[in-house]
Design an enzyme around this catalytic site. Sequence first.
Site, mmCIF file in Angstrom:
data_model
loop_
_atom_site.group_PDB
_atom_site.id
_atom_site.type_symbol
_atom_site.label_atom_id
_atom_site.label_comp_id
_atom_site.label_asym_id
_atom_site.label_seq_id
_atom_site.Cartn_x
_atom_site.Cartn_y
_atom_site.Cartn_z
ATOM 1 N N ASP A 41 -2.585 10.036 4.153
ATOM 2 C CA ASP A 41 -4.050 9.628 4.279
ATOM 3 C C ASP A 41 -4.627 10.627 5.259
ATOM 4 O O ASP A 41 -4.585 10.633 6.412
ATOM 5 C CB ASP A 41 -4.203 8.163 4.653
ATOM 6 N N LYS A 53 -10.119 12.570 8.667
ATOM 7 C CA LYS A 53 -9.578 11.986 9.786
ATOM 8 C C LYS A 53 -9.520 13.082 10.847
ATOM 9 O O LYS A 53 -9.124 14.274 10.607
ATOM 10 C CB LYS A 53 -8.051 11.435 9.824
ATOM 11 N N LYS A 85 0.951 -1.208 0.027
ATOM 12 C CA LYS A 85 -0.046 0.192 -0.002
ATOM 13 C C LYS A 85 0.916 1.152 0.161
ATOM 14 O O LYS A 85 1.718 1.359 0.951
ATOM 15 C CB LYS A 85 -0.993 0.051 1.332
ATOM 16 N N ASP A 113 -12.045 6.948 3.893
ATOM 17 C CA ASP A 113 -10.951 6.696 4.571
ATOM 18 C C ASP A 113 -10.455 5.346 4.458
ATOM 19 O O ASP A 113 -9.469 4.880 4.845
ATOM 20 C CB ASP A 113 -11.101 7.209 6.023
ATOM 21 N N ARG A 123 -8.090 -0.277 0.534
ATOM 22 C CA ARG A 123 -8.396 -1.352 -0.069
ATOM 23 C C ARG A 123 -8.844 -1.250 -1.501
ATOM 24 O O ARG A 123 -8.665 -1.957 -2.250
ATOM 25 C CB ARG A 123 -9.613 -2.052 0.721
HETATM 26 N N1 BES Z 1 -4.521 4.243 7.151
HETATM 27 C C1 BES Z 1 -5.518 3.885 7.821
HETATM 28 C C2 BES Z 1 -5.228 2.772 8.635
HETATM 29 C C3 BES Z 1 -4.305 3.299 9.925
HETATM 30 C C4 BES Z 1 -4.659 3.450 11.122
HETATM 31 C C5 BES Z 1 -2.866 3.127 9.633
HETATM 32 C C6 BES Z 1 -3.954 3.594 12.100
HETATM 33 C C7 BES Z 1 -2.118 3.312 10.726
HETATM 34 C C8 BES Z 1 -2.544 3.646 11.862
HETATM 35 C C9 BES Z 1 -6.793 3.292 6.797
HETATM 36 O O1 BES Z 1 -6.887 4.143 5.401
HETATM 37 C C10 BES Z 1 -7.894 3.701 7.489
HETATM 38 O O2 BES Z 1 -8.330 4.869 7.742
HETATM 39 N N2 BES Z 1 -8.869 2.756 7.842
HETATM 40 C C11 BES Z 1 -10.064 2.910 8.463
HETATM 41 C C12 BES Z 1 -11.034 2.091 7.793
HETATM 42 C C13 BES Z 1 -12.372 2.293 8.327
HETATM 43 C C14 BES Z 1 -12.970 3.714 7.829
HETATM 44 C C15 BES Z 1 -13.110 0.997 7.720
HETATM 45 C C16 BES Z 1 -9.859 2.887 10.005
HETATM 46 O O3 BES Z 1 -9.064 1.535 10.331
HETATM 47 O O4 BES Z 1 -10.389 3.614 10.710
HETATM 48 ZN ZN ZN Z 2 -7.522 5.782 5.562
HETATM 49 ZN ZN ZN Z 3 -4.917 4.745 4.741
#
Ligand code: BES
Ligand code: ZN
Ligand code: ZN
Length: 478
Positions: A251, A258, A246, A329, A333
């Site tokens: 992000d 976020k 990835k 967010d 995927r």
């Molecule tokens: N990049 C984040 C996941 C992440 C979280 C990486 C903390 C490192 C530390 C990912 O893209 C994300 O935001 N995932 C969401 C998914 C949700 C919206 C289904 C998450 O984990 O909150």
């Molecule tokens: Zn994200």
């Molecule tokens: Zn992410």
Amino acid sequence: MELSISKTSVIPSDQALVVIGKPGSKWTSFGLTAVEGNYVDSLDPVKKPLLAINQYKRWVFIIRPKTEPNAALMAENMRKLGCKIFSYLHQLYSKSVTVVDCGGMEQATLDFSEGLALGSYGFLKYKNPEPDENKYLKNILINSVKTNADKIRMLEIMVHAVFKARDLVNEPVIFLTAVKLGEAFKKMGKEAGFSVEVFNKSRIENLKMGGLLAVNAGSVDPPTFTVMEYKPKNAKNKKPIILVGKGVVFDTGGLSLKPTPSSMDYMKSDMAGAAAVGCTLWALASAKVPLHVVALVPSTDNRPGGNAVTPGDIITMSNGMTIEVLNTDAEGRLILGDALHYAKKYNPELVLDFATLTGAASAAIGPFGMVVMGNASEKIKTELKASGEAVYERLAEFPFWDEYSDLLKSDIADMKNIGGPVAGAITAGKFLQKFTDYPWMHFDIAGVAFRHKEDSYRGIGASGVGVRLLFHFLRSQA
Ligand code: BES
Ligand code: ZN
Ligand code: ZN
């Protein structure tokens, strides 16, 4: 400031020395005077496993490690000791250190040196005034009769690959855009000897990578899709092994923004999977490991600007599937789906993807290991877990039952990009699975890619996780 790790057969008299031995070792043959040797032997090694002797011209550190029946734990203890000694050496401004194996401690000496080397990392590029090169450790010399130069060379390559990965992950997005990440991989390919092709936006459009394009829609910088291939003539595998990483260079969450502080602040690390797979390829090519390996990196930043993908949008992925984007967010995927679909054209033997994919993975097991899931054979899973133990980048396998995919059902598209409130790491994995038709494992490294406080030789900030695991596992396959 490149750190060199090499074999030596001498014990210099004017450089810091680390002597690794057991009670009763012939200390006098390894730099100590008889009086000092007697002093060492007079102290209980369990109570005092680590001693420092000031010989005026140099410091000698004596390590008498406690033998630990669990080899993986023993190795980890030695790495941690190595890191501890590094902090002393750093205070002493040592530029060179010789690590001596008093006999029978070959593996412990290598593990110690690994921790010492990895612990010496610092991300200094943006520090003013420029750090004084003369104050940093530059040479680790290993004096061990038994060990061969090849093992030490492998250690050096692995350490450099981890440093490269950490540098990339620590680099902020103001510098490291998707295009720059592609350029960094190009440079690494030239250096180590593997081919690198960076697809630009129009190529990505031609490939109809709707996931990557959707995530990129809010950005002023174009996306990239990097294909790296290392194919030595003596490759042992007929079908390639594919690594997918990835590469979200930042992000923000997109329109599903976020909150900051806390959850957005370190999202420059959202390309840690990309760094892991690219730097592993660098290590494999540098070490001339006889294995055909391809690494794929879809890359973009994820922002709420311009025509950013919007909650409720329905996008079409490169495999033709439609996705209802209910949370922008959950972008990892989307870009990985396109990459996993692209991997099919290689008819791969095995595909391993690395991604900082979900906060849920991090919440479930904390920063002590990575979450894995997938449908590779039990043999491969066992070997991956064994490598994980050996390098102490441990794997926790999650259940991967079919029922979890039901949570991704959409009323109006083939699938939505979020599950429900439960099993977030697994539903993310299930989403990815829809784009695979080969043996595959998914590694969620969200909890381990970036450290907010110092963690021994893993350091602070980017850990470079994944490189040591993959290098160990892939060498075992060759
Ligand atoms: N990049 C984040 C996941 C992440 C979280 C990486 C903390 C490192 C530390 C990912 O893209 C994300 O935001 N995932 C969401 C998914 C949700 C919206 C289904 C998450 O984990 O909150
Ligand atoms: Zn994200
Ligand atoms: Zn992410």
